[in-house]
Structure formats: structure tokens, C-alpha cells
Design a protein around this motif. Structure first.
Motif, PDB file in Angstrom:
ATOM      1  N   ILE A 496      28.749  25.350 -17.196  1.00 29.79           N
ATOM      2  CA  ILE A 496      29.883  25.426 -18.126  1.00 29.79           C
ATOM      3  C   ILE A 496      30.999  24.531 -17.591  1.00 29.79           C
ATOM      4  N   ILE A 497      31.406  23.565 -18.394  1.00 29.88           N
ATOM      5  CA  ILE A 497      32.447  22.629 -17.948  1.00 29.88           C
ATOM      6  C   ILE A 497      33.725  22.765 -18.769  1.00 29.88           C
ATOM      7  N   GLY A 498      33.681  23.572 -19.791  1.00 33.65           N
ATOM      8  CA  GLY A 498      34.869  23.766 -20.615  1.00 33.65           C
ATOM      9  C   GLY A 498      34.594  24.813 -21.675  1.00 33.65           C
ATOM     10  N   ALA A 499      35.552  24.995 -22.561  1.00 37.45           N
ATOM     11  CA  ALA A 499      35.376  25.948 -23.656  1.00 37.45           C
ATOM     12  C   ALA A 499      36.360  25.610 -24.762  1.00 37.45           C
ATOM     13  N   GLU A 500      35.963  25.993 -25.964  1.00 42.83           N
ATOM     14  CA  GLU A 500      36.872  25.852 -27.103  1.00 42.83           C
ATOM     15  C   GLU A 500      37.419  27.225 -27.461  1.00 42.83           C
ATOM     16  N   ALA A 501      38.748  27.306 -27.585  1.00 40.63           N
ATOM     17  CA  ALA A 501      39.404  28.563 -27.943  1.00 40.63           C
ATOM     18  C   ALA A 501      39.378  28.714 -29.461  1.00 40.63           C
ATOM     19  N   LEU A 502      38.877  29.860 -29.906  1.00 41.17           N
ATOM     20  CA  LEU A 502      38.736  30.136 -31.335  1.00 41.17           C
ATOM     21  C   LEU A 502      39.412  31.468 -31.653  1.00 41.17           C
ATOM     22  N   MET A 503      40.191  31.499 -32.725  1.00 38.74           N
ATOM     23  CA  MET A 503      40.951  32.693 -33.050  1.00 38.74           C
ATOM     24  C   MET A 503      40.143  33.621 -33.955  1.00 38.74           C
ATOM     25  N   ARG A 504      40.313  34.920 -33.756  1.00 39.98           N
ATOM     26  CA  ARG A 504      39.720  35.945 -34.606  1.00 39.98           C
ATOM     27  C   ARG A 504      40.813  36.958 -34.968  1.00 39.98           C
ATOM     28  N   TRP A 505      40.610  37.613 -36.113  1.00 40.80           N
ATOM     29  CA  TRP A 505      41.553  38.631 -36.580  1.00 40.80           C
ATOM     30  C   TRP A 505      40.828  39.964 -36.640  1.00 40.80           C
ATOM     31  N   HIS A 545      44.883  34.004 -15.933  1.00 39.58           N
ATOM     32  CA  HIS A 545      44.062  35.135 -15.500  1.00 39.58           C
ATOM     33  C   HIS A 545      42.782  34.654 -14.819  1.00 39.58           C
ATOM     34  N   TRP A 546      42.154  33.626 -15.382  1.00 39.84           N
ATOM     35  CA  TRP A 546      40.930  33.107 -14.752  1.00 39.84           C
ATOM     36  C   TRP A 546      41.241  32.534 -13.386  1.00 39.84           C
ATOM     37  N   GLY A 547      42.408  31.912 -13.281  1.00 38.56           N
ATOM     38  CA  GLY A 547      42.759  31.311 -11.999  1.00 38.56           C
ATOM     39  C   GLY A 547      42.856  32.355 -10.904  1.00 38.56           C
ATOM     40  N   THR A 548      43.387  33.519 -11.238  1.00 39.14           N
ATOM     41  CA  THR A 548      43.497  34.576 -10.225  1.00 39.14           C
ATOM     42  C   THR A 548      42.146  35.148  -9.871  1.00 39.14           C
ATOM     43  N   ASP A 549      41.153  34.978 -10.787  1.00 40.30           N
ATOM     44  CA  ASP A 549      39.803  35.469 -10.489  1.00 40.30           C
ATOM     45  C   ASP A 549      38.988  34.476  -9.668  1.00 40.30           C
ATOM     46  N   GLY A 550      39.572  33.346  -9.374  1.00 43.38           N
ATOM     47  CA  GLY A 550      38.868  32.368  -8.559  1.00 43.38           C
ATOM     48  C   GLY A 550      37.849  31.559  -9.317  1.00 43.38           C
ATOM     49  N   ALA A 551      37.905  31.551 -10.633  1.00 43.90           N
ATOM     50  CA  ALA A 551      36.947  30.780 -11.412  1.00 43.90           C
ATOM     51  C   ALA A 551      37.191  29.286 -11.217  1.00 43.90           C
ATOM     52  N   ASP A 552      36.114  28.520 -11.403  1.00 42.38           N
ATOM     53  CA  ASP A 552      36.250  27.071 -11.292  1.00 42.38           C
ATOM     54  C   ASP A 552      37.194  26.561 -12.375  1.00 42.38           C
ATOM     55  N   PRO A 553      37.978  25.521 -12.069  1.00 45.29           N
ATOM     56  CA  PRO A 553      38.873  24.959 -13.085  1.00 45.29           C
ATOM     57  C   PRO A 553      38.072  24.483 -14.302  1.00 45.29           C
ATOM     58  N   LEU A 554      38.517  24.872 -15.456  1.00 44.62           N
ATOM     59  CA  LEU A 554      37.869  24.474 -16.703  1.00 44.62           C
ATOM     60  C   LEU A 554      38.898  23.799 -17.605  1.00 44.62           C
ATOM     61  N   THR A 555      38.387  22.946 -18.497  1.00 47.28           N
ATOM     62  CA  THR A 555      39.238  22.357 -19.535  1.00 47.28           C
ATOM     63  C   THR A 555      39.033  23.158 -20.817  1.00 47.28           C
ATOM     64  N   LEU A 556      40.104  23.735 -21.309  1.00 47.86           N
ATOM     65  CA  LEU A 556      40.030  24.523 -22.534  1.00 47.86           C
ATOM     66  C   LEU A 556      40.657  23.737 -23.678  1.00 47.86           C
ATOM     67  N   SER A 557      39.949  23.704 -24.795  1.00 46.96           N
ATOM     68  CA  SER A 557      40.458  22.978 -25.958  1.00 46.96           C
ATOM     69  C   SER A 557      40.931  23.961 -27.015  1.00 46.96           C
ATOM     70  N   ASN A 713      32.999  37.266 -17.704  1.00 46.13           N
ATOM     71  CA  ASN A 713      31.732  37.713 -17.118  1.00 46.13           C
ATOM     72  C   ASN A 713      30.728  36.573 -17.045  1.00 46.13           C
ATOM     73  N   VAL A 714      30.682  35.750 -18.120  1.00 40.78           N
ATOM     74  CA  VAL A 714      29.758  34.609 -18.115  1.00 40.78           C
ATOM     75  C   VAL A 714      30.137  33.631 -17.018  1.00 40.78           C
ATOM     76  N   LEU A 715      31.422  33.398 -16.841  1.00 44.27           N
ATOM     77  CA  LEU A 715      31.866  32.472 -15.798  1.00 44.27           C
ATOM     78  C   LEU A 715      31.509  32.989 -14.399  1.00 44.27           C
ATOM     79  N   ASN A 716      31.578  34.304 -14.216  1.00 42.04           N
ATOM     80  CA  ASN A 716      31.340  34.877 -12.896  1.00 42.04           C
ATOM     81  C   ASN A 716      29.873  35.170 -12.620  1.00 42.04           C
ATOM     82  N   SER A 717      29.015  35.008 -13.643  1.00 36.16           N
ATOM     83  CA  SER A 717      27.589  35.340 -13.454  1.00 36.16           C
ATOM     84  C   SER A 717      26.841  34.199 -12.774  1.00 36.16           C
TER      85      SER A 717
END
Length: 717
Positions: A496-505, A545-557, A713-717
Motif C-alpha cells: 500500500i503506497i497511498g489511499a483515496e479519501a472517500l466520504m460517506r453519510w 492518528h496514523w502517524g502516532t501509530d507508527g504507520a509508514d508515511p502514505l500519500t492520501l488523495s 488494521n490493514v496498514l498494521n497487518s
């Protein structure tokens, strides 16, 4: 509050005094600026009440007066002028008003009517003409007052009058006419003397003029301001009625002349003295005002007022004949795109051409009107069946699909048409129009470019949409919106090198609602601005929040609406959120659609450059589905283009040839841009894309969009 302004250093005793009256400060300032330096002594009044105070305090030569004011309207000001005999002439300076108001102003003695907007030259010309006419009238009054002094002076003054002055003998034949009468009628004096007055009257006005032109009465009973039509030799300023004659309209004042006998109670009638003024120009102006009050200026079609009047008459006839009629509501598809790309001038030309095409499809008794913008309405009376309306709607669709030529630019549009039938779909004008409008929006919802007849179920759907919009306004307050994240995968490594943010209601009743269902309402209502600001803040908060969990830096769009990018505060909102959550701007990518490139290319370039200077990267979403120019694309500070899923889904054969996909891959290489494929759902699609140089993908094959907890969870698995 009145204010005074000397327009020049000319001594005030020689300058005409003007009063400018308007309760719109900008309009009043504009009038004052236009008249600056013209040699007039100017006083301004910002309300009808202030105008009355000025008129009571001092005398003015000319009043430039707005009719529509909040406290005391223009008619009341003119009534005050007439009642107090202030001797001030009036020019009405107003925007769109009802025909009754305009005619009421003219009947109260308004010299002229200036319709907003107008040019400085037109204003100065009108003011100058009014003051010249005022001077002539003052001269005429002085001349009339001097008649008693001398017969020679009397004849000179009468002949110099701007009005036609005449005398008739007791048989109704001309015994005297002044020079103006000869000029007005186009005859020599010798041709008129001895002629009976009926020889000059329009045939239809003979009976009406019987006791007017040949007036025998005196005093208050004498004729005043009676309008008649007279025929005269054709001239350049006359309205032609026949090959060698023309018709003008005169306003006539006449009084009987009598010679007293020994018995003063039984004077002998000897003839008539009359004064007539050519009011043809005023009558033409009234006709123009009347036409403009009921017609659209751009297309010359009936406007909504006249349309409702004709629809009402058609409904009365249908009720008497027990027949049906159809009301159509037409809205042009993609008209805003034409305005945005080619400008409003070409948009106006398009509306004019559309009006001509629609008229060509109609019968003589049908009515086509422009409601405003790109909306048209039609009434089709005397329907044999609703198939008649369907045939007409099909003709409209067919004719509008043919290309339009706008100064060498070929433009294609379509239309959405709603149809309501009287009396089935409504028994009032407003009900029919509303239901036709609802049917039109149903066509819009189904993909545009078509027509639909009203059905009661559409009304229910409309209420649901209105309720949805109302609930959306409260969704932010109730914390019902949530961000989902869909990973972007390096297909070669599966990382996983990034993610797209998608809104839900998370709707409290309907459950999870996708953005495609509620974002259009946000766009139309302006809610897209606070929703976009919420998205930016939520994205940065989640990333912290991800940064505090120690996750790898990701580019979010994050996909932002072009409407929000036009908002002046979006850049500050992005910068403040990054600073608040201590997020590096290089970890954020803003996704925009191609269509931002055609709304205002130069402005878009400036906005995106500001993001680039901040360190935020830019991606073009749904590439290949919009209308962007490659020339502009090359100038845009973008880093990534995304292949739209509609092209990816066409890939069904690993050895097939899919030219659009290959072309987009080539463009990304040529412009040295990153490339992401959206909507990848099969191994065949993934292998084809990877084989041709696209290694970054997102889609159901890898991961579905998921809430924050699932994504972590996916990032940490």
C-alpha cells in the motif's frame, strides 16, 4: 438626505438645476458621475421623502426620477410636482417596471423615459433634449403671453410655436394655420386654407373628432389633450399608412370662438381655435415599453407574464370545449458549459438560435416563452391526444441535437423536457407549470436529453430529494459524515503506497449513503463549502492518528469539487489544517476533475500553483471523461493523472487492444506524470495495465473503501 454638487465653475444663474432621485446609492452615484462636468447644478436625493423636501425648498429645471422607491415612490413625487406647480420637468430613470407604472409616469407628464442600463451619451442626450424642450416651452409661453401686445408680434410668436396652431371657420374649414402646422402635415399653407378638417383625419377617427376638432365649447367644457390620428404627406418621421401618405398622432386642445351679440347670453359661434402637438414619438415609446413589458428582450419571445396570460386563456377555451392542452417546461442541458467556455455573448446567441428552432416546430396557435436563463415554456392548446405533445417534444429533441454555429464554434447541446396535461395534471396555471417542471427534473435525473410526462410519483420523489437536502444541512452538526479510505497498491510488490479519501453519510434512517446521491445537492445549495472544509480537517486529523501509530508515511488523495476550489478561502483552509495537525504537505494530494480546466483556466492554474508552492500535489481524476485541452494540461502544475474506471472496465482480454487506456498511459509518460488506474476489479485488468506501464492501482480486486479503523488494521497487518 439631499446633497448638492456644483458640476462646474459656471455661475449658477446660467446653469440648469437638476435633482437626481434614487434610493440605490450606487445608481445615484453613477448618475452623478455621468453628469459631472456637464455644466449643471446638481442636487441628489436618496429617497422619495428627500426629493419632496428638495422640491418644497427650491426650484429645479429637471428631475431625474426613479419610480420604484421604498418610502415615497416616483408617482407620488410627480403628483407633488404637478400639485405644487413646481415647473420642473421629469425624466423617469428606472429599470424593469410594469407597463402600468411606465404609462402612469408618462400620463403624469414625464418628458422621457430612460431604461436602465444606459450609456453616458444616452443620458446626456436625453437631459439636453429635455432642457432644450423646456427652453422651447418657456419661449412659447412668453410668446403666448405677448399676443395681446401686437398683432404682428402675435403672428410671429404663433408661427414660431413648436405646436400646430390653427383656426376653423364655422363650417369646419381652415382659416389659419401656423408654420408648424405646415411642417407637421407636409402641406403648403395655401393647400390647407379652405380645406375641411375631415380631409386630414384618419378614417377611423372621423366620428370621434366630430365634436373635438371642430370644438364649439369654451371654458372647462372645451376639449383638452384629446389624441387623434391625422394623415399627412409621407415624411421620414411618420408612420406610413399608404403609398403617399403617413399617419401621426396629435394631442389636441380646442376651444370655440364666439362673437357677442347685443344679448351677451346668446353669442354667435364663429369658429374654433386649436393647438395640436405631435405625440407620435411618445406613442411609439409607449408601444415599445408595452412590448418590452411582455416580451423577453434577448429572444423577443413572450415572457412569463404574457405566457401565463395566454395559458390562462387557453385553459378557459379548453374548459369550454372539453379538450386537453399541454404545458412543456424545457431546460437546456450543458448550457452553463457554453457560457463558461465561450462566454456569455455566445451563450446569448445560442439562446436566440434555440428560440428560432423551437418556434419552427410549433403550430400557429402554440405559444413559446422564455422563463429566464436557459428555460423555456410552451403551451400546446387543442390536443387531440397526448401523442401530439410527444411528437412535438421529439421534434424539439431532434432539432436541438443538430450542431449550432456560434461565430465559427460548433456547439452541441440537448434539452430536458417535462410535460403536464390539462386538466389531468393540474387545473391551475401554477400547478401545471410546477408539475411540468417536476417532470423536467425527472428527465435530468435519468440522464438528460429526453422528455417525460408528469406522474404523481415524481412529486413524491421530489419531496424525498427536498427532505434529503434538509437532512444534509444537519448532517455536519450531528457528526453523520465519515471518511472512508480505499488503498492504492503498487501492483508489483502488493504494498500500500497511498489511499483515496472517500466520504460517506451515515443517515439515521436510510443507512450508508454514497456521495453520488447527496453531493449534487451540496453543490446546488452551497453546502459543498462547509462539507469540503470538514473533509480537509478530517483527513489531516486521521493522518495525524496514523502517524502516532507508527504507520509508514502514505500519500492520501482527496477529491475536491471545482466549486470549492473557486472559493477564495480553500487555500487558507488547507494550509491551516496542515499546520494544526503538523502534517507534511507532501503527504497530501488534491484530486480535481478535468472540467476545472475549462471553467476558468487561468484562475485554475493560479490556484493550483499556490497548492504546489505549499507542497501539496495535484492529480487529475477521471482523466479522459472531461473536456480539458492538452495545451492547458501541460501548463497545469499537476503530478498525477488517474485512468477513469469506465475505461478500465472495458479491459476483458489480456491480449486485447484498448486505445484510450494506451493513449492515457502515453500521455502520462510524455508529460512525466504519475499514473493511477481506478476501478481495477479483475486479474486480467491488473495484468494488462501492469504490462503496459501502469503499476499503481486501486479497486475492489485489492481493497474496498473502508472506515478509519479498518484501514488502520490493514496498514498494521
Amino acid at each position: 438626505m439631499p446633497t448638492h454638487l456644483d458640476a462646474s465653475a459656471t455661475p449658477s444663474s446660467h446653469r440648469p438645476r437638476l435633482l437626481l432621485v434614487d434610493d440605490e446609492p450606487r445608481v445615484l452615484a453613477s448618475l452623478q458621475e455621468m453628469l459631472k462636468g456637464s455644466g449643471y447644478a446638481i442636487t441628489t436625493a436618496d429617497s422619495g421623502t428627500a426629493a419632496l423636501a428638495c422640491l418644497a425648498e427650491m426650484r429645479f429645471d429637471l428631475v431625474l426620477l426613479d419610480l420604484l422607491m421604498m418610502d415615497v415612490d416616483g408617482h407620488q413625487v410627480m403628483d407633488f410636482i404637478n400639485q405644487q406647480d413646481t415647473k420642473a420637468d421629469v425624466i423617469v430613470v428606472s429599470g424593469t417596471v410594469g407597463i402600468e407604472s411606465a404609462i402612469g409616469a408618462l400620463k403624469r407628464g414625464a418628458h422621457d423615459y430612460l431604461r436602465k442600463p444606459f450609456s453616458r451619451e444616452e443620458l446626456l442626450r436625453t437631459v439636453d433634449n429635455a432642457l432644450r424642450q423646456r427652453d422651447l416651452q418657456q419661449i412659447n409661453r412668453r410668446m403666448v403671453a405677448a399676443l395681446a401686445l401686437s398683432e404682428k408680434k402675435y403672428r410671429y410668436l404663433v408661427d414660431a410655436s413648436p405646436d400646430m396652431i390653427y383656426m376653423l371657420g364655422h363650417e369646419g374649414r381652415f382659416t389659419y394655420v401656423n408654420d408648424r402646422a405646415c411642417q407637421m402635415l407636409g402641406y403648403e399653407r395655401e393647400e390647407l386654407l379652405g380645406q375641411h378638417y375631415t380631409a386630414l383625419l384618419h378614417a377611423e377617427d372621423h366620428e370621434r373628432a366630430l365634436y373635438v376638432f371642430n370644438e364649439r365649447r369654451v371654458g372647462e367644457r372645451a376639449s383638452r389633450d384629446v389624441e387623434l390620428r391625422v394623415t399627412c404627406r409621407a415624411g421620414p418621421t411618420h408612420t406610413h399608412d399608404a403609398a403617399d401618405t403617413s399617419v401621426i398622432t396629435i394631442s389636441l386642445n380646442a376651444i370655440g370662438m364666439h362673437r357677442e351679440k347685443r344679448d351677451p347670453h346668446t353669442p354667435t359661434y364663429v369658429g374654433t381655435y386649436g393647438i395640436a402637438r405631435d405625440v407620435s414619438a411618445r406613442k411609439r415609446a409607449e408601444a415599445v415599453i408595452h412590448h418590452q413589458a411582455y416580451h423577453d428582450i434577448l429572444t423577443d419571445l413572450p415572457n412569463r407574464v404574457l405566457f401565463k396570460d395566454r395559458l390562462g386563456l387557453a385553459m378557459l377555451q379548453a374548459r369550454r370545449k372539453h379538450t386537453e392542452l399541454a404545458v412543456m417546461f424545457i431546460d437546456l442541458d450543458r448550457f452553463k458549459l457554453v457560457n463558461d467556455t465561450l462566454g456569455h455573448g455566445h451563450g446569448d446567441k445560442l439562446l436566440q438560435q434555440v428560440a428560432l428552432r423551437l418556434k419552427d416546430c410549433l403550430r400557429k396557435g402554440d405559444t413559446l416563452a422564455r422563463q429566464g436563463g436557459d428555460e423555456f415554456t410552451i403551451v400546446l392548446p387543442d390536443l387531440r391526444s397526448r401523442d401530439d405533445a410527444r411528437v412535438v417534444a421529439d421534434k424539439f429533441i431532434e432539432r436541438l441535437q443538430q450542431p449550432f454555429d456560434l461565430s465559427g464554434n460548433e456547439v452541441h447541446i440537448s434539452a430536458s423536457i417535462g410535460v403536464a396535461i390539462y386538466p389531468e395534471h393540474g387545473e391551475s396555471i401554477d400547478e401545471l407549470l410546477r408539475n411540468a417542471d417536476i417532470a423536467m427534473y425527472r428527465v435530468k435525473d435519468l440522464g438528460k436529453n429526453g422528455h417525460a410526462f408528469y406522474d404523481p410519483s415524481m412529486h413524491d420523489a421530489l419531496h424525498q430529494n427536498v427532505a434529503l437536502e434538509q437532512h444534509l444541512r444537519r448532517a455536519l452538526e450531528r457528526n453523520e459524515l465519515e471518511m472512508y479510505y480505499q488503498p492504492q497498491i503498487d501492483a508489483a510488490s502488493g504494498r500500500i503506497i497511498g489511499a483515496e479519501a472517500l466520504m460517506r453519510w451515515n443517515h439515521p434512517v436510510r443507512g450508508l449513503i454514497m456521495p453520488g446521491e447527496f453531493l449534487p445537492f451540496a453543490e446546488e445549495s452551497g453546502l459543498i463549502v462547509p462539507i469540503s472544509e470538514w473533509m480537509i480537517d478530517t483527513l489531516c486529523r486521521d493522518m495525524a492518528h496514523w502517524g502516532t501509530d507508527g504507520a509508514d508515511p502514505l500519500t492520501l488523495s482527496l477529491n475536491l469539487s471545482p466549486h470549492y476550489l473557486d472559493h477564495s478561502k480553500f487555500f487558507e483552509t488547507m494550509r491551516n489544517a496542515l499546520q494544526r495537525y503538523d502534517i507534511g504537505p507532501g503527504r497530501i494530494a488534491v484530486e480535481i476533475t478535468e472540467n476545472i480546466c475549462i471553467r476558468n483556466p487561468q484562475y485554475a492554474i493560479e490556484q493550483l500553483k499556490k497548492l504546489g508552492q505549499l507542497g501539496v500535489s495535484v492529480a487529475i481524476d477521471d482523466f479522459g471523461t472531461g473536456y480539458s485541452s492538452l495545451a492547458y494540461l501541460h501548463r497545469f502544475p499537476i503530478h498525477t493523472i488517474k485512468i477513469d474506471q469506465s475505461f478500465v472496465q472495458q479491459i476483458s482480454d489480456e491480449d486485447g487492444h484498448y486505445p484510450v487506456v494506451l493513449a492515457i498511459i502515453s500521455i502520462s509518460r510524455g508529460l512525466n506524470l504519475d499514473l493511477v488506474a481506478e476501478g481495477v476489479e479483475t486479474e486480467v485488468q491488473a495484468r494488462y495495465l501492469r504490462a503496459h506501464g501502469c503499476s499503481t492501482m486501486q479497486g475492489f480486486l485489492f481493497h474496498r473503501p473502508m472506515p478509519l479503523g479498518g484501514f488502520v488494521n490493514v496498514l498494521n497487518s
